[in-house]
Design a protein around this motif. Structure first.
Motif, PDB file in Angstrom:
ATOM      1  N   LYS A 121       0.831  -1.201   0.000  1.00  0.00           N
ATOM      2  CA  LYS A 121       0.000   0.000   0.000  1.00  0.00           C
ATOM      3  C   LYS A 121       0.866   1.252   0.000  1.00  0.00           C
ATOM      4  O   LYS A 121       1.840   1.352   0.739  1.00  0.00           O
ATOM      5  N   ASN A 122       0.481   2.198  -0.866  1.00  0.00           N
ATOM      6  CA  ASN A 122       1.122   3.507  -0.884  1.00  0.00           C
ATOM      7  C   ASN A 122       0.154   4.515  -0.254  1.00  0.00           C
ATOM      8  O   ASN A 122      -0.848   4.876  -0.869  1.00  0.00           O
ATOM      9  N   PRO A 123       0.438   4.961   0.971  1.00  0.00           N
ATOM     10  CA  PRO A 123      -0.497   5.878   1.655  1.00  0.00           C
ATOM     11  C   PRO A 123      -0.651   7.218   0.937  1.00  0.00           C
ATOM     12  O   PRO A 123      -1.683   7.871   1.067  1.00  0.00           O
ATOM     13  N   ASN A 126      -3.119   6.413  -1.746  1.00  0.00           N
ATOM     14  CA  ASN A 126      -4.145   5.472  -1.292  1.00  0.00           C
ATOM     15  C   ASN A 126      -4.390   4.377  -2.328  1.00  0.00           C
ATOM     16  O   ASN A 126      -5.505   4.141  -2.765  1.00  0.00           O
ATOM     17  N   LYS A 127      -3.311   3.724  -2.716  1.00  0.00           N
ATOM     18  CA  LYS A 127      -3.382   2.705  -3.762  1.00  0.00           C
ATOM     19  C   LYS A 127      -2.495   1.527  -3.392  1.00  0.00           C
ATOM     20  O   LYS A 127      -1.431   1.707  -2.786  1.00  0.00           O
ATOM     21  N   SER A 128      -2.938   0.320  -3.753  1.00  0.00           N
ATOM     22  CA  SER A 128      -2.146  -0.878  -3.503  1.00  0.00           C
ATOM     23  C   SER A 128      -1.595  -1.431  -4.808  1.00  0.00           C
ATOM     24  O   SER A 128      -2.324  -1.518  -5.807  1.00  0.00           O
ATOM     25  N   SER A 129      -0.326  -1.802  -4.803  1.00  0.00           N
ATOM     26  CA  SER A 129       0.308  -2.435  -5.962  1.00  0.00           C
ATOM     27  C   SER A 129       0.430  -3.928  -5.696  1.00  0.00           C
ATOM     28  O   SER A 129       0.775  -4.351  -4.587  1.00  0.00           O
ATOM     29  N   HIS A 166      -6.160  -4.121   1.672  1.00  0.00           N
ATOM     30  CA  HIS A 166      -6.526  -2.815   1.136  1.00  0.00           C
ATOM     31  C   HIS A 166      -6.668  -2.882  -0.381  1.00  0.00           C
ATOM     32  O   HIS A 166      -5.738  -3.273  -1.084  1.00  0.00           O
ATOM     33  N   HIS A 167      -7.862  -2.542  -0.890  1.00  0.00           N
ATOM     34  CA  HIS A 167      -8.141  -2.536  -2.338  1.00  0.00           C
ATOM     35  C   HIS A 167      -7.774  -3.861  -3.008  1.00  0.00           C
ATOM     36  O   HIS A 167      -7.359  -3.900  -4.164  1.00  0.00           O
TER      37      HIS A 167
END
Length: 231
Positions: A121-123, A126-129, A166-167
């Motif tokens: 997760k990149n805060p 707000n996206k998950s790779s 997350h996502h």
């Protein structure tokens, strides 16, 4: 407070007893409060309970799990601390089964498959790779999907989660070239008119934490032309 009261009348309650309440969340509703300051679904449900049962003082409501803001469908809340404690343990033990429906852009290579990734997760955005190879700072994510219907320009997948990251569904499906309709963040080319993404928490199955009865709840699909052909 007036916003909460106006939203309360729009609540779609799928199941309710003394210990739990299950809501069909609309796109745009947030489950818990965030930096936007918008009225969260948890507060709207509390207002409903306070009004319906004429409860004095603060109303107890435990958030068992969340759904992303643009996602629709089932959200389970606990009305007692006993139910929340037991439901939290059931989640950890994977004794709550949740089924999602996702409308995606492309046909997956395999019509039925299990996806295993490590999500990071990149805060900041707000996206998950999703990564195929294990990442020391990533969280293992597992889902199972099956292609259930070919639509005019899209494909309907049924998804079952083994983990809750997350996502997770959004990032894992995007990583195999199947971004969810309307999901700009994960590679779909345009947004849905109402700001939603075409991901719906369709069904939940579990043993009631107190009564031990079997609970099976299905959330009606959003009233939208693309969802209407999915029934």
């Amino acid at each position: 407070m007036s916003k909460i009261l106006s939203n309360k009348s729009n609540l779609q309650i799928l199941y309710e007893d003394n210990h739990i309440i299950i809501i069909n969340k609309r796109s745009g509703d947030i489950v818990q409060g965030d930096k936007t300051g918008d009225a969260p679904l948890s507060d709207i449900v509390k207002a409903y309970i306070k009004d319906k049962y004429n409860k004095p003082g603060n109303v107890y409501l435990g958030v068992v799990h969340r759904l992303d803001r643009p996602t629709t469908g089932i959200v389970l809340f606990a009305k007692t601390s006993k139910a929340l404690t037991r439901l939290n343990k059931m989640l950890v033990d994977k004794n709550i089964n949740k089924t999602y429906w996702a409308i995606v852009k492309n046909k997956p290579e395999k019509e039925k498959n299990t996806l295993i990734h490590w999500l990071k997760k990149n805060p900041k955005n707000n996206k998950s790779s999703a990564f195929i190879k294990e990442k020391s700072d990533g969280k293992k994510a597992i889902l199972h999907y099956e292609l259930t219907k070919k639509l005019d320009n899209y494909y309907l997948l049924e998804v079952n989660l083994e983990t809750g990251r997350h996502h997770q569904i959004r990032s894992q499906l995007a990583s195999i070239g199947c971004p969810i309709k309307g999901d700009l963040k994960y590679g779909f080319d345009r947004s849905n008119k109402d700001g939603s993404i075409s991901l719906h928490a369709r069904q939940i199955d579990f043993i009631h934490p107190v009564s031990k009865e079997e609970i099976n709840v299905t959330a009606p699909l959003p009233n939208d032309p693309i969802w209407n052909v999915c029934n």
